[in-house]
Motif scaffolding. Structure first.
Motif, PDB file in Angstrom:
ATOM      1  N   GLN A  39       0.745  -1.220   0.033  1.00  0.00           N
ATOM      2  CA  GLN A  39      -0.130   0.157   0.052  1.00  0.00           C
ATOM      3  C   GLN A  39       0.868   1.285   0.087  1.00  0.00           C
ATOM      4  OE1 GLN A  39      -3.577   0.144   2.612  1.00  0.00           O
ATOM      5  NE2 GLN A  39      -2.607  -1.529   3.367  1.00  0.00           N
ATOM      6  N   ILE A  40       2.168   1.103  -0.148  1.00  0.00           N
ATOM      7  CA  ILE A  40       2.940   2.290   0.138  1.00  0.00           C
ATOM      8  C   ILE A  40       2.739   3.383  -0.856  1.00  0.00           C
ATOM      9  CG2 ILE A  40       5.146   1.509  -0.976  1.00  0.00           C
ATOM     10  CD1 ILE A  40       4.871   3.602   2.310  1.00  0.00           C
ATOM     11  N   HIS A  41       2.611   2.955  -2.125  1.00  0.00           N
ATOM     12  CA  HIS A  41       2.422   4.127  -3.239  1.00  0.00           C
ATOM     13  C   HIS A  41       0.843   4.655  -3.134  1.00  0.00           C
ATOM     14  CE1 HIS A  41       5.772   3.140  -5.701  1.00  0.00           C
ATOM     15  NE2 HIS A  41       5.739   1.899  -5.294  1.00  0.00           N
ATOM     16  N   ALA A 101      10.949   2.170  -1.107  1.00  0.00           N
ATOM     17  CA  ALA A 101      10.185   2.136  -2.360  1.00  0.00           C
ATOM     18  C   ALA A 101      10.730   3.066  -3.335  1.00  0.00           C
ATOM     19  CB  ALA A 101       8.650   2.491  -2.307  1.00  0.00           C
ATOM     20  N   GLY A 102      11.811   3.751  -2.938  1.00  0.00           N
ATOM     21  CA  GLY A 102      12.454   4.863  -3.949  1.00  0.00           C
ATOM     22  C   GLY A 102      11.565   6.207  -4.015  1.00  0.00           C
ATOM     23  N   ILE A 103      10.634   6.529  -3.182  1.00  0.00           N
ATOM     24  CA  ILE A 103       9.838   7.633  -3.013  1.00  0.00           C
ATOM     25  C   ILE A 103      10.270   8.715  -2.274  1.00  0.00           C
ATOM     26  CG2 ILE A 103       7.544   8.576  -2.542  1.00  0.00           C
ATOM     27  CD1 ILE A 103       6.470   5.498  -2.554  1.00  0.00           C
ATOM     28  N   HIS A 104      10.743   9.793  -3.070  1.00  0.00           N
ATOM     29  CA  HIS A 104      11.538  10.987  -2.416  1.00  0.00           C
ATOM     30  C   HIS A 104      10.842  12.112  -2.249  1.00  0.00           C
ATOM     31  CE1 HIS A 104      14.944   8.068  -2.456  1.00  0.00           C
ATOM     32  NE2 HIS A 104      14.665   8.134  -3.746  1.00  0.00           N
ATOM     33  N   ASP A 105       9.381  12.182  -2.894  1.00  0.00           N
ATOM     34  CA  ASP A 105       9.057  13.632  -3.006  1.00  0.00           C
ATOM     35  C   ASP A 105       7.897  13.844  -2.037  1.00  0.00           C
ATOM     36  OD1 ASP A 105       7.184  11.676  -4.188  1.00  0.00           O
ATOM     37  OD2 ASP A 105       6.225  13.110  -5.567  1.00  0.00           O
ATOM     38  N   THR A 106       7.949  12.987  -1.021  1.00  0.00           N
ATOM     39  CA  THR A 106       6.557  13.094  -0.002  1.00  0.00           C
ATOM     40  C   THR A 106       7.281  13.548   1.615  1.00  0.00           C
ATOM     41  OG1 THR A 106       6.885  10.865   0.417  1.00  0.00           O
ATOM     42  CG2 THR A 106       5.038  11.564  -1.123  1.00  0.00           C
ATOM     43  N   LYS A 107       8.769  13.870   1.480  1.00  0.00           N
ATOM     44  CA  LYS A 107       9.274  14.225   2.720  1.00  0.00           C
ATOM     45  C   LYS A 107       8.766  15.317   3.409  1.00  0.00           C
ATOM     46  CE  LYS A 107      13.626  12.164   1.330  1.00  0.00           C
ATOM     47  NZ  LYS A 107      15.108  12.274   0.846  1.00  0.00           N
ATOM     48  N   PRO A 108       8.516  15.280   4.664  1.00  0.00           N
ATOM     49  CA  PRO A 108       7.800  16.345   5.276  1.00  0.00           C
ATOM     50  C   PRO A 108       8.987  17.425   5.461  1.00  0.00           C
ATOM     51  CG  PRO A 108       8.338  14.583   6.966  1.00  0.00           C
ATOM     52  CD  PRO A 108       8.788  14.345   5.731  1.00  0.00           C
ATOM     53  N   LYS A 109       8.349  18.842   6.082  1.00  0.00           N
ATOM     54  CA  LYS A 109       9.242  19.802   6.288  1.00  0.00           C
ATOM     55  C   LYS A 109       9.437  19.878   7.813  1.00  0.00           C
ATOM     56  CE  LYS A 109       9.279  21.340   2.192  1.00  0.00           C
ATOM     57  NZ  LYS A 109      10.557  21.374   1.317  1.00  0.00           N
ATOM     58  N   TYR A 115      -0.305   5.299  -0.093  1.00  0.00           N
ATOM     59  CA  TYR A 115      -0.264   6.090   0.922  1.00  0.00           C
ATOM     60  C   TYR A 115       0.719   7.435   0.576  1.00  0.00           C
ATOM     61  CZ  TYR A 115      -2.435   3.499   4.408  1.00  0.00           C
ATOM     62  OH  TYR A 115      -3.337   2.715   5.077  1.00  0.00           O
ATOM     63  N   ALA A 116       1.443   7.143  -0.549  1.00  0.00           N
ATOM     64  CA  ALA A 116       2.495   8.342  -0.888  1.00  0.00           C
ATOM     65  C   ALA A 116       1.335   9.267  -1.746  1.00  0.00           C
ATOM     66  CB  ALA A 116       3.563   8.056  -1.803  1.00  0.00           C
ATOM     67  N   ASP A 117       0.499   8.754  -2.513  1.00  0.00           N
ATOM     68  CA  ASP A 117      -0.329   9.488  -3.381  1.00  0.00           C
ATOM     69  C   ASP A 117      -1.065  10.580  -2.283  1.00  0.00           C
ATOM     70  OD1 ASP A 117       0.337   8.444  -5.653  1.00  0.00           O
ATOM     71  OD2 ASP A 117      -1.100   6.894  -5.748  1.00  0.00           O
ATOM     72  N   LEU A 118      -1.643   9.711  -1.098  1.00  0.00           N
ATOM     73  CA  LEU A 118      -2.333  10.783  -0.134  1.00  0.00           C
ATOM     74  C   LEU A 118      -1.392  11.871   0.434  1.00  0.00           C
ATOM     75  CD1 LEU A 118      -4.068   7.929   1.817  1.00  0.00           C
ATOM     76  CD2 LEU A 118      -5.359   9.579   0.624  1.00  0.00           C
ATOM     77  N   LEU A 119      -0.228  11.695   0.873  1.00  0.00           N
ATOM     78  CA  LEU A 119       0.743  12.541   1.216  1.00  0.00           C
ATOM     79  C   LEU A 119       0.869  13.715   0.139  1.00  0.00           C
ATOM     80  CD1 LEU A 119       3.532  10.349   2.714  1.00  0.00           C
ATOM     81  CD2 LEU A 119       1.557  11.995   3.895  1.00  0.00           C
ATOM     82  N   ARG A 120       0.815  13.418  -1.270  1.00  0.00           N
ATOM     83  CA  ARG A 120       0.839  14.414  -2.051  1.00  0.00           C
ATOM     84  C   ARG A 120      -0.526  15.236  -2.514  1.00  0.00           C
ATOM     85  NH1 ARG A 120       2.962   9.752  -5.105  1.00  0.00           N
ATOM     86  NH2 ARG A 120       5.192   9.772  -5.039  1.00  0.00           N
ATOM     87  N   LYS A 121      -1.694  14.333  -2.320  1.00  0.00           N
ATOM     88  CA  LYS A 121      -2.792  14.963  -2.695  1.00  0.00           C
ATOM     89  C   LYS A 121      -3.262  16.209  -1.495  1.00  0.00           C
ATOM     90  CE  LYS A 121      -7.804  13.698  -2.484  1.00  0.00           C
ATOM     91  NZ  LYS A 121      -8.732  12.726  -2.564  1.00  0.00           N
ATOM     92  N   TYR A 122      -2.876  15.701  -0.334  1.00  0.00           N
ATOM     93  CA  TYR A 122      -3.065  16.776   0.979  1.00  0.00           C
ATOM     94  C   TYR A 122      -2.133  17.577   1.079  1.00  0.00           C
ATOM     95  CZ  TYR A 122      -7.394  13.714   1.312  1.00  0.00           C
ATOM     96  OH  TYR A 122      -8.607  13.198   1.004  1.00  0.00           O
ATOM     97  N   ARG A 123      -0.819  17.576   0.349  1.00  0.00           N
ATOM     98  CA  ARG A 123       0.140  18.436   0.662  1.00  0.00           C
ATOM     99  C   ARG A 123       0.498  18.555   2.085  1.00  0.00           C
ATOM    100  NH1 ARG A 123      -1.847  23.510  -3.314  1.00  0.00           N
ATOM    101  NH2 ARG A 123      -2.231  22.127  -5.162  1.00  0.00           N
ATOM    102  N   VAL A 124       0.957  17.415   2.632  1.00  0.00           N
ATOM    103  CA  VAL A 124       1.319  17.195   3.952  1.00  0.00           C
ATOM    104  C   VAL A 124       2.656  17.890   4.372  1.00  0.00           C
ATOM    105  CG1 VAL A 124       2.031  15.468   5.652  1.00  0.00           C
ATOM    106  CG2 VAL A 124      -0.041  15.294   4.346  1.00  0.00           C
ATOM    107  N   LYS A 125       2.564  18.622   5.233  1.00  0.00           N
ATOM    108  CA  LYS A 125       4.062  19.446   5.411  1.00  0.00           C
ATOM    109  C   LYS A 125       4.575  19.000   6.806  1.00  0.00           C
ATOM    110  CE  LYS A 125       3.580  22.225   1.966  1.00  0.00           C
ATOM    111  NZ  LYS A 125       4.550  22.118   0.797  1.00  0.00           N
ATOM    112  N   ALA A 179      14.675  12.742   6.221  1.00  0.00           N
ATOM    113  CA  ALA A 179      13.936  13.916   5.715  1.00  0.00           C
ATOM    114  C   ALA A 179      14.784  15.216   5.510  1.00  0.00           C
ATOM    115  CB  ALA A 179      12.652  14.204   6.769  1.00  0.00           C
ATOM    116  N   GLY A 180      15.787  15.052   6.230  1.00  0.00           N
ATOM    117  CA  GLY A 180      16.925  16.362   5.995  1.00  0.00           C
ATOM    118  C   GLY A 180      16.255  17.635   6.880  1.00  0.00           C
ATOM    119  N   VAL A 181      15.467  17.103   7.978  1.00  0.00           N
ATOM    120  CA  VAL A 181      14.837  18.226   8.889  1.00  0.00           C
ATOM    121  C   VAL A 181      15.109  17.670  10.297  1.00  0.00           C
ATOM    122  CG1 VAL A 181      13.290  19.173   7.198  1.00  0.00           C
ATOM    123  CG2 VAL A 181      12.696  17.349   8.887  1.00  0.00           C
TER     124      VAL A 181
END
Length: 441
Positions: free
Chosen positions: A181-183, A214-222, A185-195, A243-245
């Motif tokens: 299911q990880i992809h 899974a190699g998903i790098h565009d959903t990291k939080p701030k 959940y990644a779509d949900l993080l993108r859809k709702y612009r989770v910060k 996350a780098g934060v």
């Protein structure tokens, strides 16, 4: 996610006033903060001595009159209360003018194995919310940004997630997350612009690990703010590297007595405007800097159901230093309580937040879950007079909702929790499975 209703916060003038006040008071001098606390405490004590049956009765029994408490230094003269006192004298904590306040009946999360019923009052809710908002602003979050609340399942919805529009909150239950299911959940993080991510550190560690794998790098939080259980060093290091934060820890109480929140510079700041925190050793002597003690909290805003010198049974290390961030709020060195293991469910997944299975439990004074083998849990309970077979069946069923329907739950009714040592931090969940048994899961 905490219960949230728009009407519980619709007091615009008060919100604006406290927002301005808390953004300014975080830079107050020590004398200014103490003056503010005494102003708030003095008014609350006037109310408690006059209108709250428990305090009126107990203080009279101890020979304490209102004029004895002349400053913050005199607070220690008042007796402590704890969860046992609240359970046995619950109705006496309700103010005589209780019905004049806007309240919500709620329950604590039950981190000692059984929740505690209490009442929130509107003003306490507002100050607690703004204290949380202030810490989120320290880590770059702005009110209205999407946030993720991740922990073990706390609702019985058929959906694998829940979105709350008015507070911009996305809830994902950690015990339903897997590679398949990880992809989604990644779509949900993108859809709702989770910060911002908040919740149990083990749950966030699990989600981040699967995203990385899974190699998903565009959903990291701030921003990342663990709460509920103490964040472990390996979890902090992984999340910060991924996350780098910075990971900024948070300690909150459902009782609305205090909140302690970490800033990016590492300081654990007490929200002095929300409540007074004392760190006491076992002999009820105040801990010195560097010493560990129990967190004793006095809420300053709940007039409907006030808690004065409430023993949280959590632990922290006393501090007298300042913080590099420049804020002058009092500090503790770290939160050392609320350290729990996780269990392995019947699908081989680590489960945190199992105390939510006890949210509606009845007849339990204190409980502990111990896992010594896969697919089996030992539940130790110290019960009250209302405990019966129906209560036992209900709690077993709730545990299985989290741990899996085939998980065997063995209930041990006892007078004393076997894995609890006097003066030591209580652990609600203990996993004694060897690391080799865990690794093959």
């Amino acid at each position: 996610m905490e219960p949230f209703r728009i009407k519980d916060y619709l007091k615009t003038k008060s919100i604006i006033e406290w927002r301005k006040r808390l953004w300014k008071s975080q830079y107050f001098s020590s004398e200014q903060l103490k003056s503010l606390q005494w102003e708030l405490l003095s008014r609350l004590l006037d109310h408690c001595f006059k209108n709250v049956p428990y305090y009126h009765k107990v203080y009279h029994e101890h020979g304490i009159v209102r004029s004895d408490i002349k400053s913050l230094d005199d607070l220690g003269r008042l007796p402590l209360i704890d969860k046992d006192v609240l359970r046995t004298s619950f109705h006496q904590f309700k103010a005589d003018n209780f019905n004049t306040y806007r309240t919500i009946e709620t329950r604590t999360s039950g981190s000692t194995g059984t929740p505690l019923t209490l009442f929130w009052e509107l003003n306490a809710n507002i100050v607690a919310l703004i204290s949380m908002w202030r810490q989120y602003s320290w880590v770059g979050y702005r009110l209205g940004n999407g946030f993720l609340d991740i922990r073990s399942r706390v609702w019985n919805y058929p959906s694998s997630y829940r979105w709350t529009t008015w507070c911009r909150g996305l809830e994902i239950p950690a015990d339903l997350i897997d590679k398949a299911q990880i992809h989604d959940y990644a779509d949900l993080l993108r859809k709702y612009r989770v910060k911002l991510w908040r919740g149990h550190a083990p749950a966030m560690h699990l989600l981040a690990s699967l995203l990385k794998e899974a190699g998903i790098h565009d959903t990291k939080p701030k921003c990342i703010t663990p709460s509920g259980v103490a964040v472990q060093s390996y979890q902090r290091e992984f999340l910060e590297d991924w996350a780098g934060v910075p990971v900024c820890d948070a300690y909150d109480l459902a009782e609305r007595c205090t909140t302690i929140r970490q800033c990016p510079e590492g300081g654990y700041h007490i929200s002095a405007e929300l409540g007074i925190v004392e760190i006491l050793k076992d002999n009820c002597i105040h801990a010195k800097p560097g010493q560990e003690g129990r967190i004793i909290a006095t809420g300053l805003h709940n007039y409907a159901f006030p808690l004065i010198r409430y023993d949280t049974r959590d632990f922290a290390i006393q501090s007298d230093r300042g913080c590099a961030c420049g804020r002058t709020l009092p500090l503790v060195e770290s939160i050392t309580g609320r350290v729990d293991d996780y269990i392995i469910n019947t699908q081989g997944m680590p489960i945190t937040g199992l105390h939510f299975a006890f949210y509606a439990a009845k007849g339990i004074k204190i409980a502990q879950i111990v896992q010594t083998r896969l697919n089996e849990l030992d539940l130790y309970v110290v019960t009250t007079e209302s405990w019966n077979n129906q209560n036992q069946s209900c709690i077993i069923a709730e545990i299985k909702k989290f741990a899996g329907s085939t998980m065997k739950v063995i209930v041990h009714k006892t007078d004393k929790i076997p894995y609890q040592q006097p003066g030591k931090k209580f652990k609600f969940i203990i996993c004694k499975i060897e690391s080799t048994d865990r690794s093959h899961q």
